[in-house]
Design a protein around this motif. Structure first.
Motif, short mmCIF file in Angstrom:
data_model
loop_
_atom_site.label_atom_id
_atom_site.label_comp_id
_atom_site.label_asym_id
_atom_site.label_seq_id
_atom_site.Cartn_x
_atom_site.Cartn_y
_atom_site.Cartn_z
N UNK A 107 0.83 -1.21 0.00
CA UNK A 107 0.00 0.00 0.00
C UNK A 107 0.87 1.26 0.00
N UNK A 108 1.95 1.24 0.78
CA UNK A 108 2.83 2.42 0.86
C UNK A 108 3.44 2.73 -0.50
N UNK A 109 3.73 1.68 -1.26
CA UNK A 109 4.29 1.90 -2.61
C UNK A 109 3.24 2.45 -3.55
N UNK A 110 2.02 1.92 -3.43
CA UNK A 110 0.94 2.43 -4.28
C UNK A 110 0.74 3.93 -4.06
N UNK A 119 7.26 4.29 7.70
CA UNK A 119 5.81 4.40 7.81
C UNK A 119 5.18 3.03 8.07
N UNK A 120 5.71 2.02 7.40
CA UNK A 120 5.18 0.66 7.58
C UNK A 120 5.46 0.17 9.00
N UNK A 121 6.65 0.43 9.51
CA UNK A 121 6.97 -0.03 10.87
C UNK A 121 6.05 0.64 11.88
N UNK A 122 5.81 1.93 11.72
CA UNK A 122 4.91 2.63 12.66
C UNK A 122 3.49 2.08 12.56
N UNK A 123 3.08 1.76 11.33
CA UNK A 123 1.74 1.19 11.15
C UNK A 123 1.60 -0.17 11.84
N UNK A 124 2.65 -0.98 11.75
CA UNK A 124 2.61 -2.30 12.40
C UNK A 124 2.51 -2.15 13.92
N UNK A 125 3.24 -1.18 14.47
CA UNK A 125 3.18 -0.94 15.91
C UNK A 125 1.78 -0.47 16.30
N UNK A 126 1.24 0.46 15.52
CA UNK A 126 -0.10 0.98 15.85
C UNK A 126 -1.16 -0.10 15.74
N UNK A 127 -0.98 -1.02 14.81
CA UNK A 127 -1.93 -2.14 14.68
C UNK A 127 -1.71 -3.19 15.76
N UNK A 128 -0.70 -2.96 16.60
CA UNK A 128 -0.33 -3.91 17.65
C UNK A 128 0.04 -5.27 17.04
N UNK A 129 0.73 -5.21 15.91
CA UNK A 129 1.10 -6.43 15.19
C UNK A 129 2.60 -6.51 14.93
N UNK A 130 3.37 -5.73 15.66
CA UNK A 130 4.81 -5.72 15.41
C UNK A 130 5.41 -7.11 15.56
N UNK A 145 -6.93 -8.71 11.45
CA UNK A 145 -7.02 -8.23 10.07
C UNK A 145 -7.65 -6.85 10.02
N UNK A 146 -8.64 -6.66 10.89
CA UNK A 146 -9.30 -5.36 10.96
C UNK A 146 -8.31 -4.26 11.37
N UNK A 147 -7.48 -4.56 12.35
CA UNK A 147 -6.48 -3.57 12.82
C UNK A 147 -5.48 -3.27 11.72
N UNK A 148 -5.08 -4.31 11.00
CA UNK A 148 -4.11 -4.10 9.92
C UNK A 148 -4.73 -3.28 8.78
N UNK A 149 -5.96 -3.62 8.43
CA UNK A 149 -6.64 -2.89 7.34
C UNK A 149 -6.85 -1.42 7.72
N UNK A 150 -7.13 -1.18 8.99
CA UNK A 150 -7.28 0.22 9.44
C UNK A 150 -5.97 0.98 9.25
N UNK A 151 -4.87 0.39 9.70
CA UNK A 151 -3.60 1.12 9.56
C UNK A 151 -3.21 1.28 8.09
N UNK A 152 -3.56 0.30 7.28
CA UNK A 152 -3.31 0.46 5.85
C UNK A 152 -4.10 1.64 5.30
#
Ligand code: ADP
Ligand code: MG
Length: 240
Positions: A107-110, A119-130, A145-152
């Motif tokens: 998504x970040x590349x798109x 940006x991706x690392x911060x998103x993973x932390x915010x999704x609590x999926x690091x 998946x919901x948390x990941x999709x939100x951060x995306x």
């Protein structure tokens, strides 16, 4: 970011109607929102909430009426406009065969974001999926998946944030984190629309509340009384 050229600090929905064949999903909706507004959309199944969110995303066109993003009409905006919108829909559109990190990186590349790795690392932390960053999404629970999709949906710091039933599938802790995340978006000047059935979470996030019923929108007063009471009153008034 090339798409950053278009920005806006208000949205004006004017007399928007949407037909699906003969079925009218939205009927002459007029509503405006400004930076910092967190507007909850409340209403029964089939009321038109998702249709309104899809129209605001610019992916679905109104049958009549107009949506303006600042000075720009939806029809004139295209990709530049979509670069300012983050949308979490019913369908999460994650790639099951890719890992959490790969999904965000894609998504970040798109979006052609500068410093995508950070940006991706911060998103993973915010999704609590690091700690699950390199696991494939196919093995994740609905909530993960919901948390990941939100951060995306938020990677590109969208001005307009559209959330369709964002609390679905979240445990209490994740839902609390989402409440805080939404408040932060508002403080940073996003315009947030969130459709939800959950009145407790709705009350915690809303700066404004709109009832959607049979395709019509009616804004509720924010007078401090319980949201559910105001909602029931509005539906009763309309039914009378
Ligand atoms: P809500 O999100 O409030 O549950 P929707 O916006 O999904 O409501 O639906 C509003 C109305 O439009 C419903 O009557 C629904 O059946 C109809 N509708 C929604 N999407 C479509 C579609 N793609 N084709 C036909 N009818 C649709
Ligand atoms: Mg819906």
């Amino acid at each position: 970011m090339s798409a950053g050229a278009l920005d806006f600090d208000r949205i004006d929905i004017t007399d928007v109607t949407r037909q699906y064949g003969r079925r009218r999903a939205l009927s002459r909706v007029t509503l405006s929102a400004s930076a910092g507004d967190v507007i909850v959309l409340l209403g029964p199944n089939g009321a038109g909430k998702s249709t309104l969110l899809n129209i605001l995303s610019s992916l679905l066109r109104p049958t009549s009426g107009a949506v303006r993003y600042g000075d720009t009409a939806a029809a004139d905006a295209g990709d530049a406009l979509r670069g300012r919108i983050g949308f979490l829909g019913h369908e999460l559109f994650l790639y099951s065969d890719l890992t959490a990190r790969e999904n965000l990186t894609f998504a970040a590349r798109l979006y052609r974001l500068p410093d995508p790795d950070g940006i991706v690392e911060r998103g993973l932390v915010r999704a609590n999926l690091a700690d699950r960053a390199d696991d494939r999404v196919g093995g994740f629970s609905r909530g993960m998946r919901q948390r990941l999709a939100l951060e995306r949906a938020l990677l590109h710091q969208p001005r307009l944030v559209l959330l369709d039933e964002p609390f679905t599938g979240l445990d209490d802790r994740s839902a609390d984190a989402l409440v805080e995340r939404i408040a932060e978006l508002g403080r940073h000047g996003s315009i947030v629309f969130a459709a939800t059935h959950d009145f407790d979470y709705a009350a915690r996030i809303a700066t404004r509340a709109t009832v959607v019923n049979r395709g019509r929108c009616c804004e509720l007063p924010m007078d401090g009384s319980p949201l559910l009471t105001r909602y029931r009153t509005a539906l009763a008034v309309e039914a009378a």
